[in-house]
Scaffold this motif. Structure first.
Motif, short mmCIF file in Angstrom:
data_model
loop_
_atom_site.label_atom_id
_atom_site.label_comp_id
_atom_site.label_asym_id
_atom_site.label_seq_id
_atom_site.Cartn_x
_atom_site.Cartn_y
_atom_site.Cartn_z
N ASP A 110 0.84 -1.20 0.00
CA ASP A 110 0.00 0.00 0.00
C ASP A 110 0.87 1.25 0.00
OD1 ASP A 110 -2.48 -1.32 0.10
OD2 ASP A 110 -2.28 -1.62 2.27
N ARG A 111 0.52 2.19 -0.83
CA ARG A 111 1.25 3.44 -0.86
C ARG A 111 0.87 4.34 0.30
NH1 ARG A 111 1.31 5.37 -7.23
NH2 ARG A 111 2.50 3.58 -8.04
N ASP A 112 -0.39 4.22 0.76
CA ASP A 112 -0.87 5.09 1.83
C ASP A 112 -1.79 4.29 2.73
OD1 ASP A 112 -1.20 7.33 3.36
OD2 ASP A 112 -1.93 8.61 1.73
N TRP A 113 -2.28 4.93 3.80
CA TRP A 113 -3.17 4.28 4.73
C TRP A 113 -4.52 4.01 4.07
CZ3 TRP A 113 -1.63 2.40 9.32
CH2 TRP A 113 -0.45 2.89 9.87
N VAL A 114 -5.12 2.90 4.44
CA VAL A 114 -6.46 2.55 4.00
C VAL A 114 -7.42 2.87 5.13
CG1 VAL A 114 -8.00 0.71 3.23
CG2 VAL A 114 -5.60 0.72 2.51
N GLU A 115 -8.37 3.77 4.89
CA GLU A 115 -9.36 4.13 5.90
C GLU A 115 -10.40 3.02 5.98
OE1 GLU A 115 -9.15 6.57 7.94
OE2 GLU A 115 -7.46 7.63 7.04
N ALA A 116 -10.35 2.26 7.07
CA ALA A 116 -11.24 1.11 7.21
C ALA A 116 -12.53 1.46 7.92
CB ALA A 116 -10.52 -0.01 7.97
N GLY A 117 -12.63 2.67 8.49
CA GLY A 117 -13.85 3.05 9.19
C GLY A 117 -14.06 2.18 10.42
N LEU A 118 -15.22 1.52 10.45
CA LEU A 118 -15.57 0.68 11.60
C LEU A 118 -15.23 -0.79 11.36
CD1 LEU A 118 -19.09 2.22 12.37
CD2 LEU A 118 -16.88 2.90 13.28
N GLY A 119 -14.59 -1.10 10.24
CA GLY A 119 -14.31 -2.49 9.89
C GLY A 119 -13.27 -3.13 10.79
N HIS A 120 -13.29 -4.45 10.84
CA HIS A 120 -12.37 -5.22 11.68
C HIS A 120 -11.54 -6.20 10.86
CE1 HIS A 120 -13.82 -4.24 15.84
NE2 HIS A 120 -14.86 -3.82 15.14
N GLN A 121 -11.48 -6.01 9.55
CA GLN A 121 -10.79 -7.00 8.72
C GLN A 121 -10.15 -6.33 7.51
OE1 GLN A 121 -13.13 -9.96 6.42
NE2 GLN A 121 -11.97 -11.52 7.53
N ALA A 122 -8.99 -6.84 7.15
CA ALA A 122 -8.31 -6.41 5.92
C ALA A 122 -8.00 -7.65 5.10
CB ALA A 122 -7.02 -5.67 6.25
N VAL A 123 -8.20 -7.55 3.80
CA VAL A 123 -8.01 -8.69 2.91
C VAL A 123 -7.12 -8.27 1.74
CG1 VAL A 123 -9.12 -10.37 1.40
CG2 VAL A 123 -10.24 -9.68 3.52
N TYR A 124 -6.14 -9.10 1.43
CA TYR A 124 -5.27 -8.87 0.27
C TYR A 124 -5.25 -10.14 -0.57
CZ TYR A 124 -3.54 -4.69 2.62
OH TYR A 124 -3.45 -3.45 3.22
N THR A 125 -5.25 -9.97 -1.88
CA THR A 125 -5.23 -11.12 -2.78
C THR A 125 -4.10 -10.99 -3.78
OG1 THR A 125 -6.80 -10.03 -4.28
CG2 THR A 125 -7.73 -11.46 -2.59
N ARG A 126 -3.52 -12.14 -4.13
CA ARG A 126 -2.49 -12.26 -5.17
C ARG A 126 -1.33 -11.28 -4.96
NH1 ARG A 126 -4.29 -15.45 -9.31
NH2 ARG A 126 -6.52 -15.91 -9.32
N LEU A 127 -0.82 -11.25 -3.74
CA LEU A 127 0.35 -10.42 -3.48
C LEU A 127 1.59 -11.03 -4.12
CD1 LEU A 127 -0.09 -9.56 0.31
CD2 LEU A 127 -0.36 -7.99 -1.60
N PRO A 128 2.46 -10.23 -4.67
CA PRO A 128 3.71 -10.77 -5.19
C PRO A 128 4.64 -11.18 -4.05
CG PRO A 128 3.69 -8.38 -5.36
CD PRO A 128 2.33 -8.78 -4.91
N PRO A 129 5.60 -12.05 -4.29
CA PRO A 129 6.54 -12.43 -3.23
C PRO A 129 7.30 -11.22 -2.72
CG PRO A 129 6.72 -13.89 -5.12
CD PRO A 129 5.86 -12.75 -5.55
N GLY A 130 7.65 -11.27 -1.43
CA GLY A 130 8.42 -10.18 -0.86
C GLY A 130 8.24 -10.11 0.64
N SER A 131 8.88 -9.12 1.26
CA SER A 131 8.77 -8.88 2.71
C SER A 131 7.75 -7.78 2.94
CB SER A 131 10.13 -8.47 3.27
OG SER A 131 11.06 -9.53 3.14
N TYR A 132 6.85 -8.00 3.89
CA TYR A 132 5.77 -7.08 4.16
C TYR A 132 5.66 -6.80 5.66
CZ TYR A 132 4.24 -8.27 -0.57
OH TYR A 132 4.17 -8.46 -1.91
N ARG A 133 5.03 -5.66 5.98
CA ARG A 133 4.73 -5.33 7.37
C ARG A 133 3.32 -4.76 7.42
NH1 ARG A 133 7.64 -1.47 11.79
NH2 ARG A 133 6.99 0.17 10.38
#
Length: 851
Positions: A687-710
């Motif tokens: 992600d280039r910037d923060w994702v405003e999730a509002g009141l949500g309690h879950q984040a989902v990512y699909t088909r990420l390329p290989p690499g190190s993430y935080r």
């Protein structure tokens, strides 16, 4: 590990909060949780909070973890470490949580359950009733079969043989000087350096059965017994019982909050001791049970109350105080409130009852029967001290205990009275729902005959600072000018023609509340519409009030909301595109969010408090004392899964290749209005910037390329206090074999070798092709037939001599030395010469066919 450290840092930096002791008990918000809300059982006997921010409860049917919205139950069915579901004692440990059970089991929770292992307390120990840690970090365990000391893996037992008066240990208190106070069924024991001394009733203790202990902020020792409350200081013991203000003599639990207030849990309710004064809260005041078992103040300052059979209750700071039946209101269905000249408040209800609220006390004025048992829609106390009352059936005037009624015989149309107003000259005006606008003259009501009023449905009346007379109707807004009404509607810029409320600010700005169009600002002849599309909480505005800061407070069907005056002015000036509404509802102490639309639909008293009628009582809001929760919520990453396989969050993960879907489940632990917690998250490396999730309690990512993430997630509580540290989790998404550097190196080498081989093969092929081509060229050249030079030809017969000296007919010679072929025919001259008899006919036919 980094997730835990982030939570710990947030907790350690949080201020110690507690309930405001200046408030009366009925001004706190009170709510409860029972089995219908997710508790496994309604007896809560232990409460504590762990460093990660979770609230933990001990019940008869298991250990319960609470995040503010969800209860997670751990018992024998899902936690093998528990041999007994009945949890009776809880204490945070350096690694997590100590759990004591009724069966004498001691379990340590370390993120996941694990038993004490090599140091079981059974069969020696009975039910564990209390846990305490001394200044050296040693764990003391109070049981019904003696006192136990756990030091590392070693356990020692103290009983009557070691000087205790009883093996029935009820309570523990560890002082910073190393002294351990032990409450037993036969007195209070002081244990220091292995030596004991006992205090009993003979020494001034109220009772020998000591059930609770606490140390006050002034250093006094408090002891709760079955016969009252005892306080020990330099002057000795002093006893307090019901005659002194306790709600019950059997004191089961003592708790000193961070403000130094002593909370006393008894067999008959809750008592607070502050500045020498006792005040109490019982089932009559909303507690679910009078039999209290435990008390605890959480990091946000709320007081949690565990009961026997009544579930879990909570006292919390609230922005609104509700007044209902428990406070003495005649009827909770309140339709209108109006100010009294003495600073109090008049309250009109749906049943026709009218109450007087002053200094927090409600007293009845009129019962509904005297007003026809119908809804009170409008109230006004005139400058003469007369209380005017508008109902569905009539207009009433109450003065000196007498009620005068104005009905059809007095000029009132058959229509409900919706608004009552007294102008600067003392004339009382009455707006009706269909009967137009009237004024009171003596004992009669006289219609307003001035022309131009757009509708007979009158909802609001206001006289501005310049003497302008404004009338809000359900067909627009009217102002009296030169003896007639000038009308403004949506065609002039009004947000809606249903005008419900009017308010003038000190600078002359007129604020117009509508039913369906939100708010309209009128200043210097210019209308500015402000609706829900612009950030206004509701397009229905029953009432507009202004606080000391100039901010506007409005009521609607969905709650009470405030909008900053500065934002409204910026919006009107075009320098702001959206406003923010701060909303109050049940989470803030309102018994019901649904406000009523009577006249007035709210009132600001001289002390600055705002009062609003609701369908469950009257709500009071003090804008100058709105409690703000400064405690940024701890953020917890609860679960991560990769293609539905759960990932262990206790260590950085290296995930297998080709993961199609990653899910992160997170929460923030704020127990004050948890439904308003806001989140934002970011996957660093993607992600280039923060994702405003509002009141949500879950984040989902699909088909990420290989690499190190935080993965990072942060949260803010209902009052906007952000935990910027949040929760952090690092992981690596491993590449497939064909995505690794060594694969690409080998692939590059293979491609290079293949390219070299192909090049060599192509060169060989080209050379072979060239050789073949040359051979074909030579063969072709050898076969080429060329006619050139001088040809010897016979002048008579036209034969040609070839290279070998032979004479050949000319056509044979040409055929052998070229690619030409011959056909034979007769030319016209020869045809005439050889066949004169046929020549002309043949030539004519040939010419005709070619033409």
């Amino acid at each position: 590990m980094r997730v835990v450290l982030a939570v710990l840092c947030a907790l350690l930096s949080a201020p110690a909060l507690a309930l405001d002791p200046a408030r009366s008990l009925d001004q706190y918000g009170l709510d409860s949780f029972q089995s219908k809300d997710g508790l496994p059982q309604n007896s809560v006997q232990a409460i504590t909070e762990t460093p990660d921010g979770y609230l933990w409860l001990g019940t008869q049917e298991g250990l319960v973890r609470f995040d503010g919205q969800r209860f997670a139950v751990f018992d024998r069915t899902n936690t093998p470490a528990f041999a007994n579901n009945h949890v009776t004692a809880l204490l945070p440990s350096p690694a997590g949580l100590w759990v004591g059970t009724f069966g004498g089991d001691l379990v340590e929770w370390r993120g996941r359950p694990s038993t004490v292992g090599a140091v079981p307390l059974r069969p020696q120990a009975g039910a564990i009733l209390a846990l305490a840690r001394d200044r050296d970090g040693r764990l003391w365990i109070a049981t019904t079969s003696g006192l136990f000391l756990k030091t590392g893996e070693r356990v020692e037992r103290y009983g009557t043989a070691e000087g205790l008066p009883s093996d029935q240990i009820r309570a523990l208190l560890a002082d910073l000087d190393g002294t351990l106070w032990v409450g037993t069924s036969r007195g209070l024991v002081r244990l220091r350096d292995g030596k004991t001394s006992t205090t009993t009733e003979r020494d001034g203790l109220p009772g020998d059965d000591v059930q609770a202990l606490a140390r006050g902020p002034d250093g006094a020792l408090w002891a709760g017994t079955s016969k009252g409350l005892g306080r020990h200081d330099d002057k000795g013991w002093h006893a307090f019982r019901t005659r002194d203000g306790l709600v019950h003599d059997s004191v089961r639990m003592l708790h000193v909050d961070p403000q130094g207030t002593l909370w006393i849990g008894t067999a008959g309710g809750l008592t607070r001791l502050r500045d020498g004064a006792f005040t109490s809260l019982t089932m009559r005041d909303g507690l679910t049970s009078d039999s209290l078992a435990t008390l605890y103040t959480d990091r946000e300052g709320s007081l949690w109350i565990g009961t026997d059979g009544g579930g879990l209750s909570r006292l919390k700071e609230s922005k609104a105080a509700s007044y209902g039946l428990r406070q003495g209101l005649s009827n909770e269905l309140v339709y209108t409130v109006a100010g009294a000249r003495d600073g109090g408040l008049w309250v009109g209800t749906y049943g026709g009852d009218i109450d007087r609220l002053r200094d927090g006390r409600l007293t009845p004025l009129l019962r509904g029967e005297r007003l026809g048992a119908t809804r009170v829609r409008a109230l006004l106390e005139s400058r003469a001290g007369e209380l005017w009352i508008g109902t569905d059936l009539a207009l009433h005037r109450y003065a000196r205990g007498r009620v005068d009624t104005f009905g059809a015989g007095h000029g009132l149309p058959a229509a409900p009275v919706r608004v009552i107003h007294e102008d600067g000259q003392g004339t009382v005006w009455v707006g009706t729902d269909g009967g137009g606008l009237l004024r009171v003259e003596g004992a009669r009501l006289v219609p307003d005959t001035r022309p131009g009023l757009p509708s007979n449905q009158v909802r609001a009346i206001l006289e501005d600072a310049r003497g302008g007379f404004w009338v809000g109707t359900y067909a627009g807004l009217a102002v009296l000018r030169d003896g007639r009404y000038e009308v403004y509607t949506t065609a002039h810029g009004l947000s809606h023609d249903y005008v419900r409320s009017l308010h003038e600010s000190g600078d002359g700005t007129l604020w117009i509340g509508t039913y369906g169009g939100g708010l309209t600002r009128l200043r210097d002849g210019r209308f500015t519409a402000i609706t829900s599309r612009d950030g206004l909480f509701s397009d229905v505005v029953f009432r507009i009030l202004e606080d000391a800061s100039g901010d506007l407070w409005m009521s609607c069907n969905k709650g009470v909301f405030r909008v900053k005056r500065a934002e409204l002015e910026e919006f009107a000036a075009g320098t702001r595109t959206r406003i923010h509404s701060e909303v109050l509802d049940e989470a803030d102490g309102m018994s019901s969010r649904e406000c009523s639309g009577g006249s007035p639909g709210g009132w600001r008293t001289a002390d600055g408090r705002m009062w609003f009628p609701t369908v469950q009582g009257v709500v009071a809001i003090d804008p100058s004392r709105l409690p703000r929760n400064p405690a940024a919520p701890p953020v917890v990453l609860e679960r991560m899964s990769a293609d539905n396989e759960e990932v262990d969050l206790m260590a950085p993960a290296r995930l297998r290749p080709r993961r199609q879907r990653l899910e992160f489940a997170y929460t923030a632990l704020s127990f004050v209005a948890p439904e308003r917690i806001r989140y934002r998250y970011r996957l660093e490396g993607f992600d280039r910037d923060w994702v405003e999730a509002g009141l949500g309690h879950q984040a989902v990512y699909t088909r990420l390329p290989p690499g190190s993430y935080r993965f990072r997630v942060v949260a803010a509580n209902a009052d906007g206090a952000w935990n910027e540290s949040g929760a952090v989790y690092s992981f690596e998404l491993l590449p497939s074999f064909y995505e690794t550097p060594w694969f690409w190196a080998l692939a590059a080498l293979a491609v290079a070798l293949l390219a070299g081989g192909l090049h060599a093969w192509r060169i060989r092929r080209l050379r072979r092709h060239e050789e073949t081509l040359q051979q074909r060229i030579q063969e072709a050249v050898a076969q080429i037939k060329v006619l050139s030079g001088l040809l010897p030809i016979c002048a008579a017969c036209k034969n040609v001599r070839d290279d070998r000296g032979y004479w050949n007919r000319i056509e044979v010679y040409i055929r052998e030395h070229s690619e030409a072929e011959f056909t034979h025919g007769l030319c016209p001259a020869c045809l005439r010469k050889l066949y004169p008899e046929f020549a002309e006919r043949v030539l004519a036919a040939a010419e005709e066919s070619s033409g």
